[in-house]
Write an enzyme that holds these catalytic residues in place. Sequence first.
Site, PDB file in Angstrom:
ATOM      1  N   GLU A 196       4.419 -21.920  -1.349  1.00 50.82           N
ATOM      2  CA  GLU A 196       3.187 -21.239  -1.132  1.00 50.82           C
ATOM      3  C   GLU A 196       3.513 -19.705  -2.010  1.00 50.82           C
ATOM      4  O   GLU A 196       3.528 -18.788  -1.315  1.00 50.82           O
ATOM      5  CB  GLU A 196       3.006 -20.859   0.161  1.00 50.82           C
ATOM      6  N   PRO A 197       3.805 -19.735  -3.163  1.00 46.97           N
ATOM      7  CA  PRO A 197       4.046 -18.106  -3.748  1.00 46.97           C
ATOM      8  C   PRO A 197       2.874 -17.563  -3.917  1.00 46.97           C
ATOM      9  O   PRO A 197       2.014 -18.085  -4.438  1.00 46.97           O
ATOM     10  CB  PRO A 197       4.733 -18.638  -5.166  1.00 46.97           C
ATOM     11  N   GLY A 198       2.807 -16.276  -3.701  1.00 49.55           N
ATOM     12  CA  GLY A 198       1.677 -15.573  -4.136  1.00 49.55           C
ATOM     13  C   GLY A 198       1.942 -14.500  -4.927  1.00 49.55           C
ATOM     14  O   GLY A 198       1.773 -14.272  -6.199  1.00 49.55           O
ATOM     15  N   ARG A 199       2.717 -13.443  -4.427  1.00 48.47           N
ATOM     16  CA  ARG A 199       3.062 -12.323  -5.237  1.00 48.47           C
ATOM     17  C   ARG A 199       3.873 -12.587  -6.495  1.00 48.47           C
ATOM     18  O   ARG A 199       3.576 -12.041  -7.843  1.00 48.47           O
ATOM     19  CB  ARG A 199       4.115 -11.621  -4.343  1.00 48.47           C
ATOM     20  N   ARG A 213      -1.020  -0.548  -1.469  1.00 46.40           N
ATOM     21  CA  ARG A 213       0.391  -0.675  -1.021  1.00 46.40           C
ATOM     22  C   ARG A 213       1.362   0.706  -0.774  1.00 46.40           C
ATOM     23  O   ARG A 213       2.056   0.470   0.237  1.00 46.40           O
ATOM     24  CB  ARG A 213       1.148  -1.639  -2.057  1.00 46.40           C
ATOM     25  N   TYR A 265       3.044  -0.004   2.675  1.00 43.44           N
ATOM     26  CA  TYR A 265       4.241  -0.688   3.072  1.00 43.44           C
ATOM     27  C   TYR A 265       4.890   0.513   2.513  1.00 43.44           C
ATOM     28  O   TYR A 265       6.213  -0.254   2.015  1.00 43.44           O
ATOM     29  CB  TYR A 265       4.177  -1.927   2.211  1.00 43.44           C
ATOM     30  N   CYS A 323      -9.488  11.539   1.039  1.00 46.79           N
ATOM     31  CA  CYS A 323      -9.219  12.423   1.644  1.00 46.79           C
ATOM     32  C   CYS A 323      -8.328  12.025   2.945  1.00 46.79           C
ATOM     33  O   CYS A 323      -8.477  12.163   4.228  1.00 46.79           O
ATOM     34  CB  CYS A 323     -10.414  13.052   2.558  1.00 46.79           C
ATOM     35  N   GLU A 324      -7.014  11.893   2.452  1.00 49.57           N
ATOM     36  CA  GLU A 324      -5.784  11.460   3.520  1.00 49.57           C
ATOM     37  C   GLU A 324      -4.796  11.787   2.704  1.00 49.57           C
ATOM     38  O   GLU A 324      -4.393  11.452   1.394  1.00 49.57           O
ATOM     39  CB  GLU A 324      -5.911   9.971   3.439  1.00 49.57           C
ATOM     40  N   TYR A 338      -1.806  -8.368  -3.901  1.00 44.97           N
ATOM     41  CA  TYR A 338      -2.266  -7.668  -2.855  1.00 44.97           C
ATOM     42  C   TYR A 338      -2.491  -6.148  -3.266  1.00 44.97           C
ATOM     43  O   TYR A 338      -2.401  -4.934  -2.821  1.00 44.97           O
ATOM     44  CB  TYR A 338      -0.765  -7.153  -2.102  1.00 44.97           C
TER      45      TYR A 338
END
Length: 420
Positions: free
Chosen positions: A274-277, A313, A317, A344-345, A373
């Site tokens: 199940e590869p995604g990235r 990201r 993360y 505004c963060e 992602y």
Amino acid sequence: MNHFEYRDGVLHAEDVPVPEIAKAVGTPFYCYSTATLERHYRVFEAAMPKGTLVAYAVKANGSLAVIKTLAKLGAGADIVSGGEMKKVLAGGVPASKIVFSGVGKKRDEMAAALDAGIYQFNVESEAELDVLDEVAASKGAKAAVALRINPDVDARTHAKISTGKAENKFGIGWGRAKAAYAHAAKLPSVKVVGVDVHIGSQITELGPFREAFAKVADLVRDLRADGHEISRIDLGGGLGVPYDGSAAAPPLPDTYGAAVHEAVGKLDAQLIMEPGRLIAANAGVLVSEVIYIKRGDTKEFAILDAGMNDLIRPAMYDAWHEIVAVRTAPNVQRRVYDVVGPVCESADLFARDRELPQLSQGDLVAILTAGAYGAVQASGYNARPLAPEVLVKGRQFAVTRPRQTVDDMIAQERWPDWLL
Ligand code: LLP
């Protein structure tokens, strides 16, 4: 490996100059390369044992055009919601190549997946087994099931994307595995076919994979000895990609494939990955314009028109993404910036103390390795519409998701009667 390269000082996506796309669609936008997607899929598939079902983890990039590009190469899909199932079916992935993962499948999602005739449910708890059995029984169907086991292995990745430790919510506890299989075997509308594991994402060493795969192989032997027919093994996704050229590179698909072969190659089972990235990350960039350069007392800020709502990201993360100027010139001066967005963060920060070619208002930059992602985790925070997605193929490009408008956002809301 990717197909974003400079030609005469201008970043190109395959054969298309990035500024040409910016001119057509405005900024910010996501831009994906067909050639990179195809290459990554092919390299991964070739590294796996023959006959492996490569079920692309669509959560990494759910663009229909991306799904279809991969489906045309024969990809299956790993989904985690009824929504993802609809999307992958619309993108041309046959139901017979869909595996359904996730800790919180609801009855209606199970029912839709049974109706569609998906290949397999990856079940993550005893409670889910019972509900799936009920839903399948109500349809006179039999659900093919692999139990996702939590092997209690440290993936040595960021805590927020680690899934294979006993304290994580994922999978059935290692100590309960055999009992869960015994329970499943008694359920009339469930057919146990396999074992599933997924220990986390952006994993950059082989060790944790080897440890988890070895545990799965042992479990398969034990379960078979107990009389279960285990004909499929799903080893999940998780292989990392190089975000930072200077950091230790993750194992190449070949090396990873060799570890897969070694652990389960002789078990005579259909393998699912199940590869995604690995498929999508380096196939995408987020292109943005520098709105302002601001001198603070201690820092210089490059303020972009992309923000944490477009690519979360770094904020979520602590991810490091390479940032490049879309136009370069020889001998250009270099400066150190905090590269930030307009949200505004204080967490709206793409890179801290990053040395870049000197930037000016109006310059374009590309945030690299943003194909996985990225767009899928975007939000409308600060009433910022979702950025468009563009797919490039050779000299062609197409807007595959137009920019959302604020009017679109407003149209989604409703007035309560008492405010009319
Ligand atoms: N299979 C399952 C069951 C998963 O939960 C995931 C990812 C994958 C496969 C694909 O993993 P990959 O090959 O992409 O590592 N948003 C985070 C990553 C979350 C990963 C969630 N699960 C990030 O941006 O780093």
